[in-house]
Design a protein around this motif. Structure first.
Motif, PDB file in Angstrom:
ATOM      1  N   VAL A 136       0.839  -1.208   0.000  1.00  0.00           N
ATOM      2  CA  VAL A 136       0.000   0.000   0.000  1.00  0.00           C
ATOM      3  C   VAL A 136       0.872   1.255   0.000  1.00  0.00           C
ATOM      4  N   ARG A 137       1.929   1.231   0.803  1.00  0.00           N
ATOM      5  CA  ARG A 137       2.836   2.385   0.864  1.00  0.00           C
ATOM      6  C   ARG A 137       3.505   2.615  -0.487  1.00  0.00           C
TER       7      ARG A 137
ATOM      8  N   LYS B 179       2.370   1.861  -3.415  1.00  0.00           N
ATOM      9  CA  LYS B 179       1.378   2.419  -4.332  1.00  0.00           C
ATOM     10  C   LYS B 179       1.189   3.908  -4.099  1.00  0.00           C
ATOM     11  N   GLU B 180       1.144   4.308  -2.811  1.00  0.00           N
ATOM     12  CA  GLU B 180       0.962   5.726  -2.500  1.00  0.00           C
ATOM     13  C   GLU B 180       2.169   6.549  -2.943  1.00  0.00           C
ATOM     14  N   VAL B 181       3.377   6.001  -2.762  1.00  0.00           N
ATOM     15  CA  VAL B 181       4.586   6.710  -3.196  1.00  0.00           C
ATOM     16  C   VAL B 181       4.574   6.899  -4.711  1.00  0.00           C
TER      17      VAL B 181
ATOM     18  N   ALA C 101       1.912   6.948  -6.603  1.00  0.00           N
ATOM     19  CA  ALA C 101       0.806   7.847  -6.959  1.00  0.00           C
ATOM     20  C   ALA C 101       1.209   9.313  -6.803  1.00  0.00           C
ATOM     21  N   ARG C 102       2.171   9.611  -5.924  1.00  0.00           N
ATOM     22  CA  ARG C 102       2.604  11.000  -5.736  1.00  0.00           C
ATOM     23  C   ARG C 102       3.340  11.535  -6.954  1.00  0.00           C
TER      24      ARG C 102
ATOM     25  N   ASN D 150     -11.010   1.613   1.821  1.00  0.00           N
ATOM     26  CA  ASN D 150      -9.618   1.733   1.387  1.00  0.00           C
ATOM     27  C   ASN D 150      -8.918   0.395   1.563  1.00  0.00           C
ATOM     28  N   GLU D 151      -7.761   0.278   0.952  1.00  0.00           N
ATOM     29  CA  GLU D 151      -7.036  -0.989   0.923  1.00  0.00           C
ATOM     30  C   GLU D 151      -6.471  -1.348   2.296  1.00  0.00           C
TER      31      GLU D 151
END
Length: 450
Positions: A115-116, A118-120, A122-123, A304-305
């Motif tokens: 998940v982390r 993916k967020e990185v 996405a930024r 959310n995931e």
């Protein structure tokens, strides 16, 4: 509302998808940074999260330790072995169970790392937070960005009308009052509502500011107009106003520009509450008639995931095989009026030229990738009646137009539970009440409630 969009992380632009005057919707990606390393890190995290060999190994050891303990316990009851051997067997059995929980915890951490990652990643995609028009493009591909803006986007519905009023009228203007707005530049008269009133007057000029909200769902009112305001049901003279002056323009050019406000809830506007709280339920689809046949159960949805991963880890401790999956649902939010598809730029330019010649101003060329057909947007509408009116207007002028529904995507996360039905019992699912407000188990022919 005018927003200068930048990147939350420094980097080199790989692509900028928009240019000046392009229309964007909230959530559209306007630019991307180079992200090769982060993409590789995401694939690594996804692979680690999918590995189950360690859990299988620890589960096998725990099962063997449990059988070994039962045999030793039987021998101990017959005084065949000593207390020391019995204590050693008990300790080894507990260690195998702890090692199994440790392996499951490691998998949970691996999923959270996914998940982390993916967020990185996405930024590195810069998205527009509002629906509007690109006013300016400051950067192009290959340029390095840190704290500089990439594009400037203006939201055109609703609009802000900024009015400067003599301080003698302070107290006579009330929040919620209606005013007529007109402009000599554009033939039209609209109604706006007072939303904010300055509580502190300007001493030097002897005035105070008032902001009104002007709805513009069909984007027919252009930005940058000087206008006149007449407050209704009040003995207040008409005052000359500017619609949201642009602070970034030179003094010689500071006429007026329509600013915009935050999107409010209501018909024809986007709802800022994109992820309402939902009550997860369980839907079970069972293959076969026997209670011991393999089947797949679905638990969710989760907003959310991370919440889905937490619930999956809880089920994994019950020796149930769970995976996190997601689906996307489409919600209709309005209609759009479009031109036919054009195979070449010359055809699209000819269509645009005809529109301008006919006096139409509410149109723009949609961005497209190289080799794809081109299309002209002729307006976005919240309801079918306004879209139908626009189509009728254009057809009377001899234009071929089409209408299409507008959708927004909602992402939901589910747990896929693949195991025997006899092992998926409500007592196991009760442990999920910390992560879901309601637990419900359904099958093809019956429904059970916890």
């Amino acid at each position: 509302m005018v927003a200068d969009l930048g990147s939350s992380v420094p980097g080199v632009l790989s692509t900028v998808f928009v240019d000046r005057s392009d229309f964007v919707e909230a959530g559209d990606i306007v630019a991307k940074l180079e992200s090769g390393i982060n993409t590789a890190a995401l694939e690594l995290a996804r692979t680690k999260a999918a590995l189950t060999a360690e859990i299988d190994l620890r589960r096998t050891n725990a099962a063997f330790g449990k059988r070994q303990y039962q045999r030793i316990e039987d021998l101990f009851s017959k005084n065949v072995i000593s207390n020391k051997d019995m204590d050693q067997t008990q300790t080894e059995t507990k260690l195998t169970q702890i090692q199994l929980r440790q392996a499951m915890d490691n998998q949970k951490l691996a999923r959270l790392e996914l998940v982390r990652a993916k967020e990185v990643l996405a930024r590195h995609s810069i998205k527009s937070p509002i629906t509007g028009v690109i006013m300016e493009r400051f950067k192009t591909m290959g340029e390095y960005v840190d704290d500089q803006p990439i594009v400037r986007v203006a939201q055109l519905s609703p609009l802000h009308v900024e009015v400067i009023i003599p301080v003698e009228q302070l107290g006579r203007i009330q929040q919620g009052m209606i005013a007529d707005v007109s402009s000599e530049s554009v033939n039209g008269k609209w109604q706006a509502k007072v939303s904010r009133i300055d509580r502190v007057a300007d001493v030097a000029s002897g005035t105070f500011g008032v902001r009104l909200i002007l709805e513009n769902p069909d984007y027919k009112i252009p930005a940058g107009l000087r206008c006149r305001i007449n407050f209704l049901h009040q003995e207040i003279p008409a005052v000359t106003s500017a619609i949201a002056e642009q602070k970034t323009a030179p003094e010689s050019e500071q006429l007026t520009a329509l600013d915009t406000s935050a999107v409010s809830n209501g018909q024809g506007k986007k709802d800022t509450n994109k992820h309402p709280s939902r009550m997860p339920s369980i839907e079970t689809r069972i293959a076969g008639n026997s209670a011991e046949t393999d089947h797949c159960s679905w638990l969710g949805p989760y907003i959310n995931e991370a919440a889905a991963i937490t619930a999956a880890s809880t089920l994994n401790t019950q020796n149930l095989t769970t995976t996190v999956e997601h689906d996307t649902t489409n919600e209709q939010v309005g209609f759009k009026v479009l031109s036919p598809l054009f195979d070449s730029k010359s055809q699209a330019r000819a269509y645009l030229k005809r529109l301008r010649k006919a006096g139409d101003k509410d149109h723009f060329l949609l961005p497209s990738k190289h080799g794809e057909p081109l299309q002209v947007s002729l307006g976005l509408y919240a309801g079918p009646e306004s879209a139908k009116q626009r189509v009728t207007q254009l057809k009377k002028k001899g234009f071929i137009v089409i209408t299409q529904p507008r959708f927004k995507q909602n992402k939901q996360y589910w747990l896929s539970i693949k195991d025997q039905q006899s092992r998926l019992i409500p007592e196991d699912l009760k442990q999920l009440k910390n992560t879901s407000q309601s637990i419900k188990l359904t099958s093809c022919n019956q429904q059970a409630r916890l």
